[in-house]
Design an enzyme around this catalytic site. Structure first.
Site, PDB file in Angstrom:
ATOM      1  N   SER A  28      54.351  32.906  41.797  1.00 39.18           N
ATOM      2  CA  SER A  28      53.103  33.439  42.335  1.00 39.18           C
ATOM      3  C   SER A  28      53.116  33.243  43.861  1.00 39.18           C
ATOM      4  O   SER A  28      54.079  32.707  44.413  1.00 39.18           O
ATOM      5  CB  SER A  28      51.911  32.733  41.702  1.00 39.18           C
ATOM      6  OG  SER A  28      52.020  31.358  41.927  1.00 39.18           O
ATOM      7  N   GLY A  87      49.269  40.950  47.220  1.00 37.99           N
ATOM      8  CA  GLY A  87      48.068  41.593  47.756  1.00 37.99           C
ATOM      9  C   GLY A  87      48.347  42.233  49.106  1.00 37.99           C
ATOM     10  O   GLY A  87      47.959  43.366  49.373  1.00 37.99           O
ATOM     11  N   ASP A 135      42.201  39.083  47.676  1.00 36.38           N
ATOM     12  CA  ASP A 135      43.109  40.192  47.997  1.00 36.38           C
ATOM     13  C   ASP A 135      42.331  41.439  48.425  1.00 36.38           C
ATOM     14  O   ASP A 135      42.854  42.284  49.151  1.00 36.38           O
ATOM     15  CB  ASP A 135      44.001  40.532  46.802  1.00 36.38           C
ATOM     16  CG  ASP A 135      45.221  39.611  46.751  1.00 36.38           C
ATOM     17  OD1 ASP A 135      45.680  39.184  47.824  1.00 36.38           O
ATOM     18  OD2 ASP A 135      45.699  39.313  45.637  1.00 36.38           O
ATOM     19  N   GLU A 194      48.233  35.464  29.604  1.00 36.61           N
ATOM     20  CA  GLU A 194      46.966  36.179  29.806  1.00 36.61           C
ATOM     21  C   GLU A 194      47.145  37.544  30.464  1.00 36.61           C
ATOM     22  O   GLU A 194      46.255  38.389  30.430  1.00 36.61           O
ATOM     23  CB  GLU A 194      45.986  35.312  30.592  1.00 36.61           C
ATOM     24  CG  GLU A 194      46.517  34.854  31.930  1.00 36.61           C
ATOM     25  CD  GLU A 194      45.757  33.661  32.491  1.00 36.61           C
ATOM     26  OE1 GLU A 194      44.946  33.062  31.771  1.00 36.61           O
ATOM     27  OE2 GLU A 194      46.003  33.332  33.671  1.00 36.61           O
ATOM     28  N   THR A 249      70.048  36.416  42.886  1.00 34.72           N
ATOM     29  CA  THR A 249      69.324  37.570  42.335  1.00 34.72           C
ATOM     30  C   THR A 249      68.930  37.381  40.865  1.00 34.72           C
ATOM     31  O   THR A 249      68.201  38.195  40.313  1.00 34.72           O
ATOM     32  CB  THR A 249      70.177  38.858  42.426  1.00 34.72           C
ATOM     33  OG1 THR A 249      71.332  38.692  41.599  1.00 34.72           O
ATOM     34  CG2 THR A 249      70.599  39.154  43.846  1.00 34.72           C
ATOM     35  N   LYS A 250      69.419  36.324  40.253  1.00 37.35           N
ATOM     36  CA  LYS A 250      69.186  36.162  38.806  1.00 37.35           C
ATOM     37  C   LYS A 250      67.701  36.114  38.431  1.00 37.35           C
ATOM     38  O   LYS A 250      67.277  36.768  37.476  1.00 37.35           O
ATOM     39  CB  LYS A 250      69.925  34.910  38.301  1.00 37.35           C
ATOM     40  CG  LYS A 250      70.018  34.808  36.788  1.00 37.35           C
ATOM     41  CD  LYS A 250      70.902  35.868  36.167  1.00 37.35           C
ATOM     42  CE  LYS A 250      72.354  35.467  36.223  1.00 37.35           C
ATOM     43  NZ  LYS A 250      73.256  36.552  35.755  1.00 37.35           N
ATOM     44  N   CYS A 295      26.676  31.356  58.000  1.00 36.75           N
ATOM     45  CA  CYS A 295      25.963  31.006  56.768  1.00 36.75           C
ATOM     46  C   CYS A 295      25.580  29.523  56.775  1.00 36.75           C
ATOM     47  O   CYS A 295      24.648  29.144  57.471  1.00 36.75           O
ATOM     48  CB  CYS A 295      26.788  31.420  55.551  1.00 36.75           C
ATOM     49  SG  CYS A 295      25.716  31.735  54.137  1.00 36.75           S
ATOM     50  N   GLY A 316      26.955  27.382  58.355  1.00 35.23           N
ATOM     51  CA  GLY A 316      27.117  27.030  59.767  1.00 35.23           C
ATOM     52  C   GLY A 316      25.884  27.355  60.587  1.00 35.23           C
ATOM     53  O   GLY A 316      25.645  26.765  61.641  1.00 35.23           O
ATOM     54  N   GLU A 360      18.601  22.203  49.849  1.00 33.68           N
ATOM     55  CA  GLU A 360      19.831  22.169  49.044  1.00 33.68           C
ATOM     56  C   GLU A 360      20.394  20.746  48.999  1.00 33.68           C
ATOM     57  O   GLU A 360      20.983  20.343  48.006  1.00 33.68           O
ATOM     58  CB  GLU A 360      20.881  23.132  49.640  1.00 33.68           C
ATOM     59  CG  GLU A 360      22.203  23.141  48.873  1.00 33.68           C
ATOM     60  CD  GLU A 360      23.254  24.110  49.433  1.00 33.68           C
ATOM     61  OE1 GLU A 360      23.004  24.770  50.465  1.00 33.68           O
ATOM     62  OE2 GLU A 360      24.328  24.197  48.822  1.00 33.68           O
ATOM     63  N   HIS A 402      27.850  36.970  56.518  1.00 37.53           N
ATOM     64  CA  HIS A 402      29.299  36.727  56.626  1.00 37.53           C
ATOM     65  C   HIS A 402      29.993  37.845  57.395  1.00 37.53           C
ATOM     66  O   HIS A 402      30.544  38.766  56.792  1.00 37.53           O
ATOM     67  CB  HIS A 402      29.915  36.584  55.233  1.00 37.53           C
ATOM     68  CG  HIS A 402      29.518  35.327  54.549  1.00 37.53           C
ATOM     69  ND1 HIS A 402      30.197  34.136  54.728  1.00 37.53           N
ATOM     70  CD2 HIS A 402      28.491  35.061  53.729  1.00 37.53           C
ATOM     71  CE1 HIS A 402      29.595  33.188  54.028  1.00 37.53           C
ATOM     72  NE2 HIS A 402      28.554  33.718  53.404  1.00 37.53           N
ATOM     73  N   GLU A 453      32.725  37.819  58.766  1.00 32.11           N
ATOM     74  CA  GLU A 453      34.183  37.827  58.584  1.00 32.11           C
ATOM     75  C   GLU A 453      34.648  38.863  57.567  1.00 32.11           C
ATOM     76  O   GLU A 453      35.826  39.193  57.506  1.00 32.11           O
ATOM     77  CB  GLU A 453      34.684  36.422  58.190  1.00 32.11           C
ATOM     78  CG  GLU A 453      34.331  35.939  56.785  1.00 32.11           C
ATOM     79  CD  GLU A 453      32.973  35.243  56.688  1.00 32.11           C
ATOM     80  OE1 GLU A 453      32.108  35.501  57.551  1.00 32.11           O
ATOM     81  OE2 GLU A 453      32.767  34.461  55.743  1.00 32.11           O
TER      82      GLU A 453
HETATM   83  N1  GLN Z   1      24.801  26.848  50.537  1.00 35.47           N
HETATM   84  C1  GLN Z   1      24.085  27.717  51.407  1.00 35.47           C
HETATM   85  C2  GLN Z   1      23.165  28.663  50.652  1.00 35.47           C
HETATM   86  O1  GLN Z   1      23.351  28.867  49.477  1.00 35.47           O
HETATM   87  C3  GLN Z   1      25.031  28.510  52.298  1.00 35.47           C
HETATM   88  C4  GLN Z   1      25.866  29.481  51.536  1.00 35.47           C
HETATM   89  C5  GLN Z   1      27.055  29.986  52.309  1.00 35.47           C
HETATM   90  O2  GLN Z   1      27.436  29.394  53.317  1.00 35.47           O
HETATM   91  N2  GLN Z   1      27.689  31.024  51.825  1.00 35.47           N
HETATM   92  O3  GLN Z   1      22.266  29.216  51.232  1.00 35.47           O
END
Ligand code: GLN
Length: 563
Positions: free
Chosen positions: A13, A18, A71, A149, A188-189, A381, A383, A405, A507, A509
């Site tokens: 693996s 991907g 991926d 699987e 190559t096996k 988030c 952060g 939380e 997010h 990113e």
């Molecule tokens: N744990 C936080 C929330 O649920 C932040 C979630 C995250 O960073 N994706 O709001």
């Protein structure tokens, strides 16, 4: 009717299937074809949303709110075809659907079996991507040939050529050719065994892509062709790339992989429009400078846990022809050793998303350090939530401020649960997920970065900035730079009197591409470059800085002397 290309893997693996599938998608798109990408994951979880980042890496979120395999991040970074719930299926999701049908009586009393009921469900998932505006569907099968699987999936893709015609399908198998130092030889096996296993199932691969540390040469590829029953030219070596993953498509194009696929599938072979990608790779190979960004997180030792963040930092670096060196720091280490020690010499700090209390205090200390020392900060988030907690405790004097939380009974719940999350008990797929609009406040750094007044970004969270505290924060200089269009939810915070301090509830990113970096990542790195240059200048000036004595200023001055 759409054509189908299947990508399977063998031997080990983590071969980069991907990335290879995404690179193939890119090459076909650059030959003018319309491509859809899909990943089939043989594990039993219904989706990766509830899986630990330690085991599974990042959960990649799509516009439609599906929580998918990472991926799909490669697919979106390399190709432009839309992705949706239909782009990622797991065994769990397939079985859930079969069992729900059985409970509804849809099988009319028949005995429900792996063949044909489960395999039919898999085939429906694959053929469900067919559309008049889709030339090729590329389906990557997770796992390795030989996994128990994975068998129903292999059986399903074996059947597809019988249903839609052999000329409309092609199979690519990815394997590893290890180099044995002791024997000074590539072996190559394992590849022969892996293809043998596929052929036992009834799948004869058309093309073999063999991953290798160093070129293995014609002698070996010809041998593989003979033993695996494929044409010589269809054995393609994919040598490890020295600089970046974005070089993978170049190597595959050199071996005419895209042309061979078009020939196999009787697709028109358009001209390869690839110059911008080659330019990108040139820029990646020849950076003009570098910056160091600390990423302080909880799953730091797992390379894939913040995959899209690391990629987005790279993309932003490409835009500035700057290499982004990432210093990955475990948040709990900051609790043990202190921010000053671990964050010495950085040009920017990023705190990514996350769940649970572990490491939170370390993140808060890191953010305090970045805020006081005027180090560019980008929060994502969790952060953003930790940046809000830090400001509440250290600037607003709200002792014990926290997110509910982590401390349900906190006296100052500056981050609290979203209203529509309060009565949810199930974990899977129940967060605030997917694309949400965000209105940007004119005159803010975020608005300047995006250059528009409203954006759409992807979310995955349960908690939010508590609106009851908003005025108190804004009066003290932490502003809401982006809000939901009804102004209820704070989506971006900024500190206007800091060189660059931006944190977002979403997010970003998930929307960065190598040649279209996300605007916030791009400007974060721009701010880090400025800081890097200023630090270099301070060193040149013999360390003279303009500190006039407050604790924060002394800290700042001391930090700018770091090499
Ligand atoms: N744990 C936080 C929330 O649920 C932040 C979630 C995250 O960073 N994706 O709001």
């Amino acid at each position: 009717m759409s054509k189908h290309l299947f990508v399977t893997g063998g031997v080990v693996s983590s071969l980069g299937k991907g990335l290879t599938a995404a690179s193939i998608g890119l090459l076909l798109e650059r030959r003018g074809l319309r491509v859809r990408m899909q990943k089939l994951d043989p594990y039993i979880n219904v989706d990766p949303g509830t899986m630990s980042p330690y085991q599974h890496g990042e959960v990649y979120v799509l516009d439609d709110g599906s929580e998918t395999d990472l991926d799909l991040g490669h697919y979106e970074r390399f190709t432009s075809g839309p992705l949706s719930r239909k782009s990622n299926y797991t065994t769990g999701r397939i079985y859930l659907s079969v069992i729900e049908k059985e409970r509804r009586g849809a099988y009319l009393g028949g005995t429900v079996q792996v063949i044909p009921h489960v395999t039919d469900e898999i085939k429906a998932a694959i053929l469900g991507l067919d559309a008049p505006d889709v030339d090729v569907v590329i389906t990557e099968l997770g796992g390795t040939v030989g996994d128990i699987e994975g068998l129903p999936f292999l059986e399903a893709i074996r059947q597809i050529p019988l249903d839609i015609g052999k000329k409309n399908c092609a199979f690519i198998h990815l394997t590893l050719v290890p180099y044995l130092k002791a024997a000074r030889e590539a072996k190559t096996k394992p590849t022969q065994h892996s293809v043998g296993q596929l052929r036992q199932i009834g799948i004869q691969p058309d093309i073999l892509i063999v991953r290798c540390e160093r070129p293995i040469g014609r002698e070996h590829t010809d041998k593989i062709a003979l033993f695996c029953n494929v044409e010589k030219q269809a054995v393609i070596e994919e040598v490890d790339k020295e600089f970046s993953i974005y070089e993978v498509p170049l190597g595959l194009a050199e071996h005419r992989l895209d042309k061979q696929i078009c020939e196999k599938l009787s697709l028109p072979i358009g001209e390869l429009q690839f110059d911008d990608w080659r330019d990108l790779v040139q820029r990646v190979r020849n950076p003009k400078g570098e910056v160091t960004i600390a990423v302080v997180g909880k799953y730091i030792e797992h390379r894939d846990a913040y995959k899209s963040i690391y990629e987005s930092l790279d993309h932003a670096g490409f835009a500035h022809s700057t290499r982004v060196l990432v210093k990955r720091i475990e948040a709990e280490e900051i609790e043990r050793q202190g921010a000053e020690v671990l964050l010495a010499g950085i040009d920017g700090l990023l705190v990514p998303g996350g769940f649970g209390y572990r490491g939170i205090e370390g993140k808060i200390r890191a953010i305090q350090f970045a805020r006081e020392c005027e180090i560019p900060y980008f929060g994502i988030c969790l952060g953003m939530q930790t940046a809000v907690i830090e400001f509440a405790r250290n600037r607003l004097g709200l002792e014990g401020a926290n997110s509910t939380e982590f401390a349900v009974d906190t006296s100052h719940p500056v981050i609290c649960m979203l209203e529509d999350q309060r009565n949810i008990t199930h974990l899977g797929g129940t967060m605030r997920l997917g694309a949400q609009p965000c209105a940007l406040k004119p005159g803010t750094r975020s608005q300047a970065a995006y250059g528009v007044s409203e954006v759409s970004e992807r979310h995955r969270h349960r908690y939010e900035f508590n609106p009851e505290y908003r005025k108190q924060f804004e009066d003290a200089g932490l502003i809401a730079a982006g809000v939901s269009p009804n102004n209820n939810l704070v989506e971006i915070i900024e500190l206007p009197d800091h060189p660059w301090f931006v944190a977002v509830q979403y997010h970003p990113e998930f929307k960065s591409k190598p040649h279209q970096p996300h605007p916030l990542f791009r400007d974060f790195i721009a701010a880090a470059i400025v800081r890097h240059q200023e630090r270099a200048q301070t060193v040149l000036n013999g360390g003279v800085s303009s500190s006039n004595g407050t604790a924060a200023e002394e800290r700042r001055a001391a930090h700018s002397l770091e090499p």
